[in-house]
Design a protein around this motif. Sequence first.
Motif, PDB file in Angstrom:
ATOM      1  N   LYS A   1      31.759   4.158  37.217  1.00 19.02           N
ATOM      2  CA  LYS A   1      31.341   5.315  37.988  1.00 19.02           C
ATOM      3  C   LYS A   1      31.543   6.543  37.110  1.00 19.02           C
ATOM      4  CE  LYS A   1      31.745   7.313  42.610  1.00 19.02           C
ATOM      5  NZ  LYS A   1      32.482   7.266  43.907  1.00 19.02           N
ATOM      6  N   VAL A   2      30.442   7.146  36.671  1.00 15.07           N
ATOM      7  CA  VAL A   2      30.505   8.255  35.716  1.00 15.07           C
ATOM      8  C   VAL A   2      29.552   9.353  36.163  1.00 15.07           C
ATOM      9  CG1 VAL A   2      31.118   6.756  33.785  1.00 15.07           C
ATOM     10  CG2 VAL A   2      28.695   7.253  34.241  1.00 15.07           C
ATOM     11  N   THR A   3      29.696  10.536  35.569  1.00  6.23           N
ATOM     12  CA  THR A   3      28.741  11.604  35.856  1.00  6.23           C
ATOM     13  C   THR A   3      27.470  11.391  35.037  1.00  6.23           C
ATOM     14  OG1 THR A   3      29.510  13.077  34.086  1.00  6.23           O
ATOM     15  CG2 THR A   3      30.637  13.232  36.228  1.00  6.23           C
ATOM     16  N   VAL A   4      26.389  12.025  35.477  1.00  6.06           N
ATOM     17  CA  VAL A   4      25.122  11.945  34.752  1.00  6.06           C
ATOM     18  C   VAL A   4      25.294  12.497  33.336  1.00  6.06           C
ATOM     19  CG1 VAL A   4      22.759  12.853  34.653  1.00  6.06           C
ATOM     20  CG2 VAL A   4      23.694  12.011  36.825  1.00  6.06           C
ATOM     21  N   GLY A   5      26.087  13.564  33.194  1.00  8.89           N
ATOM     22  CA  GLY A   5      26.322  14.138  31.872  1.00  8.89           C
ATOM     23  C   GLY A   5      27.008  13.169  30.930  1.00  8.89           C
ATOM     24  N   GLN A   6      28.013  12.427  31.444  1.00 10.23           N
ATOM     25  CA  GLN A   6      28.680  11.418  30.611  1.00 10.23           C
ATOM     26  C   GLN A   6      27.702  10.336  30.194  1.00 10.23           C
ATOM     27  OE1 GLN A   6      31.849  10.779  33.656  1.00 10.23           O
ATOM     28  NE2 GLN A   6      33.215  10.685  31.883  1.00 10.23           N
TER      29      GLN A   6
ATOM     30  N   VAL B   1      30.724  18.291  28.732  1.00  7.53           N
ATOM     31  CA  VAL B   1      29.578  18.334  29.660  1.00  7.53           C
ATOM     32  C   VAL B   1      29.446  19.716  30.276  1.00  7.53           C
ATOM     33  CG1 VAL B   1      28.635  17.414  31.813  1.00  7.53           C
ATOM     34  CG2 VAL B   1      29.608  15.848  30.115  1.00  7.53           C
ATOM     35  N   ASP B   2      30.576  20.336  30.640  1.00  8.46           N
ATOM     36  CA  ASP B   2      30.530  21.708  31.174  1.00  8.46           C
ATOM     37  C   ASP B   2      29.944  22.666  30.149  1.00  8.46           C
ATOM     38  OD1 ASP B   2      31.602  21.015  33.633  1.00  8.46           O
ATOM     39  OD2 ASP B   2      33.667  21.446  33.043  1.00  8.46           O
ATOM     40  N   ALA B   3      30.327  22.509  28.884  1.00 15.14           N
ATOM     41  CA  ALA B   3      29.793  23.370  27.823  1.00 15.14           C
ATOM     42  C   ALA B   3      28.311  23.095  27.592  1.00 15.14           C
ATOM     43  CB  ALA B   3      30.579  23.141  26.533  1.00 15.14           C
ATOM     44  N   ILE B   4      27.926  21.843  27.638  1.00 14.64           N
ATOM     45  CA  ILE B   4      26.531  21.463  27.419  1.00 14.64           C
ATOM     46  C   ILE B   4      25.634  22.058  28.507  1.00 14.64           C
ATOM     47  CG2 ILE B   4      24.929  19.504  27.441  1.00 14.64           C
ATOM     48  CD1 ILE B   4      27.149  17.892  26.000  1.00 14.64           C
ATOM     49  N   LYS B   5      26.124  22.113  29.735  1.00 15.76           N
ATOM     50  CA  LYS B   5      25.341  22.710  30.826  1.00 15.76           C
ATOM     51  C   LYS B   5      25.005  24.161  30.512  1.00 15.76           C
ATOM     52  CE  LYS B   5      28.202  21.635  34.152  1.00 15.76           C
ATOM     53  NZ  LYS B   5      28.817  21.543  35.504  1.00 15.76           N
TER      54      LYS B   5
ATOM     55  N   LYS C   1      14.730  29.583  34.171  1.00 12.23           N
ATOM     56  CA  LYS C   1      14.717  30.566  35.258  1.00 12.23           C
ATOM     57  C   LYS C   1      15.777  30.282  36.323  1.00 12.23           C
ATOM     58  CE  LYS C   1       9.836  31.780  34.738  1.00 12.23           C
ATOM     59  NZ  LYS C   1       8.486  31.787  35.366  1.00 12.23           N
ATOM     60  N   GLY C   2      16.565  29.219  36.113  1.00  6.75           N
ATOM     61  CA  GLY C   2      17.615  28.891  37.069  1.00  6.75           C
ATOM     62  C   GLY C   2      17.125  28.168  38.303  1.00  6.75           C
ATOM     63  N   GLU C   3      15.864  27.714  38.299  1.00  2.27           N
ATOM     64  CA  GLU C   3      15.294  27.037  39.464  1.00  2.27           C
ATOM     65  C   GLU C   3      15.626  25.547  39.463  1.00  2.27           C
ATOM     66  OE1 GLU C   3      11.135  27.940  39.384  1.00  2.27           O
ATOM     67  OE2 GLU C   3      11.480  30.109  39.358  1.00  2.27           O
ATOM     68  N   MET C   4      15.957  24.997  38.309  1.00  2.26           N
ATOM     69  CA  MET C   4      16.428  23.615  38.194  1.00  2.26           C
ATOM     70  C   MET C   4      17.884  23.682  37.764  1.00  2.26           C
ATOM     71  SD  MET C   4      14.908  20.500  35.865  1.00  2.26           S
ATOM     72  CE  MET C   4      15.771  18.926  35.706  1.00  2.26           C
ATOM     73  N   LYS C   5      18.773  23.359  38.684  1.00  8.36           N
ATOM     74  CA  LYS C   5      20.201  23.538  38.450  1.00  8.36           C
ATOM     75  C   LYS C   5      20.760  22.401  37.605  1.00  8.36           C
ATOM     76  CE  LYS C   5      20.179  27.162  41.117  1.00  8.36           C
ATOM     77  NZ  LYS C   5      20.273  28.525  40.541  1.00  8.36           N
ATOM     78  N   LEU C   6      21.608  22.759  36.665  1.00  8.40           N
ATOM     79  CA  LEU C   6      22.173  21.759  35.766  1.00  8.40           C
ATOM     80  C   LEU C   6      23.415  21.100  36.325  1.00  8.40           C
ATOM     81  CD1 LEU C   6      21.466  23.639  32.459  1.00  8.40           C
ATOM     82  CD2 LEU C   6      20.446  21.484  33.188  1.00  8.40           C
ATOM     83  N   ASN C   7      23.758  21.419  37.591  1.00  9.69           N
ATOM     84  CA  ASN C   7      24.848  20.660  38.227  1.00  9.69           C
ATOM     85  C   ASN C   7      24.430  19.218  38.512  1.00  9.69           C
ATOM     86  OD1 ASN C   7      23.117  21.037  40.394  1.00  9.69           O
ATOM     87  ND2 ASN C   7      24.497  22.378  41.532  1.00  9.69           N
ATOM     88  N   ILE C   8      23.157  18.904  38.240  1.00 11.56           N
ATOM     89  CA  ILE C   8      22.734  17.502  38.308  1.00 11.56           C
ATOM     90  C   ILE C   8      23.548  16.651  37.326  1.00 11.56           C
ATOM     91  CG2 ILE C   8      20.375  17.909  39.119  1.00 11.56           C
ATOM     92  CD1 ILE C   8      19.428  17.755  36.218  1.00 11.56           C
ATOM     93  N   LEU C   9      24.067  17.296  36.270  1.00  7.91           N
ATOM     94  CA  LEU C   9      24.869  16.556  35.293  1.00  7.91           C
ATOM     95  C   LEU C   9      26.239  16.193  35.847  1.00  7.91           C
ATOM     96  CD1 LEU C   9      24.058  18.431  31.942  1.00  7.91           C
ATOM     97  CD2 LEU C   9      22.934  16.429  32.929  1.00  7.91           C
ATOM     98  N   ASP C  10      26.615  16.796  36.975  1.00  8.00           N
ATOM     99  CA  ASP C  10      27.904  16.492  37.599  1.00  8.00           C
ATOM    100  C   ASP C  10      27.803  15.372  38.637  1.00  8.00           C
ATOM    101  OD1 ASP C  10      29.156  18.541  36.146  1.00  8.00           O
ATOM    102  OD2 ASP C  10      28.561  20.035  37.641  1.00  8.00           O
ATOM    103  N   GLN C  11      26.578  14.994  38.994  1.00  9.29           N
ATOM    104  CA  GLN C  11      26.401  13.937  39.985  1.00  9.29           C
ATOM    105  C   GLN C  11      26.926  12.608  39.441  1.00  9.29           C
ATOM    106  OE1 GLN C  11      22.234  13.922  41.003  1.00  9.29           O
ATOM    107  NE2 GLN C  11      22.285  15.990  41.860  1.00  9.29           N
TER     108      GLN C  11
END
Length: 308
Positions: A134-139, A164-168, A116-126
């Motif tokens: 020092k890496v992103t969560v997605g890596q 990672v962008d595609a996986i999001k 529903k878009g309420e949990m944003k997947l930009n968490i993978l960019d943190q």
Amino acid sequence: METKPETFYNSYVKEYHEVRAIYLKNMLLSLDSVNETLKDSEVDYEDVKVSLTKNTKFIIQADLRQNYFHALETFFEFFFAFLPNRGIIPDNSKIVRQIVQSKWSQNYKKIEYIAKGEMKLNILDQEINFYGYKVTVGQYIFFPGTFSKETFGEKYLNDVSESVDAIKVAIKELAIDFYDRDEYNAYKHTMRAFPNYESIKFINPETLKEELEFDLSNSVSYQKFNDKENETMIKTKLFDPERDFEMTRFCSRLIYNMLELRNVMFNKNKIRNQDKKIAIFLFNQSKISDLIKHNVNIQDIILSTKMS
């Protein structure tokens, strides 16, 4: 006695869902041969032959569908097990305990929030610190242990970032496919999914002429009840076996990356001594966009009756 993480990561059947998808697809393409085998097991009962071949196509497509749902459930369980919580990275050596003691009802809620878009997947960019990098969560989740520019090169790291962008994008689609689990439950619990309609026709009430017809001969139906609203429903979905196959393979490869690269991390000396090479799956948004497309015009048809 607890399974060692070295043993788990090494022995886990990472190709399980993809192998099932491949042989089910091949069976679907070889229906005549499958039916010949089934006929060998048919028996006569009081001079009446009990057919095993009436619904072969339906059964194989239903199995492909169930396999996809199971791949989705497996993927999300591992995804949430590895996902940092408020910046704290889970202990990857405790993966067996995390999976066995998973709070699945909470995970189902998270899947719904993603859909529903309420949990944003930009968490993978943190960004986080993992093994001194020092890496992103997605890596960290999907490409663990492959962080060194000196070892892997700048192009590989750029490909990882694109992946990672595609996986999001893909994860949201996976969540949409899974969060309404009525169909999955209809397969799992008492096998309540069944072939029901050949077609639906829309008739003009004034002329009584057929205006539109939808072919539902290759579909699955299941019953739903809403006792609060005193409503009964039959939900029908057209099978889309090619998409189920491709999405299952994609899920399987995400699972492979997560677990096989951790296998290397936990068993690096053993793998180095055996001079083994492993595959790493990379992804891009163009292929993901093609992957998630539906091949049927209708995804859901709901026929309902409501008592006043």
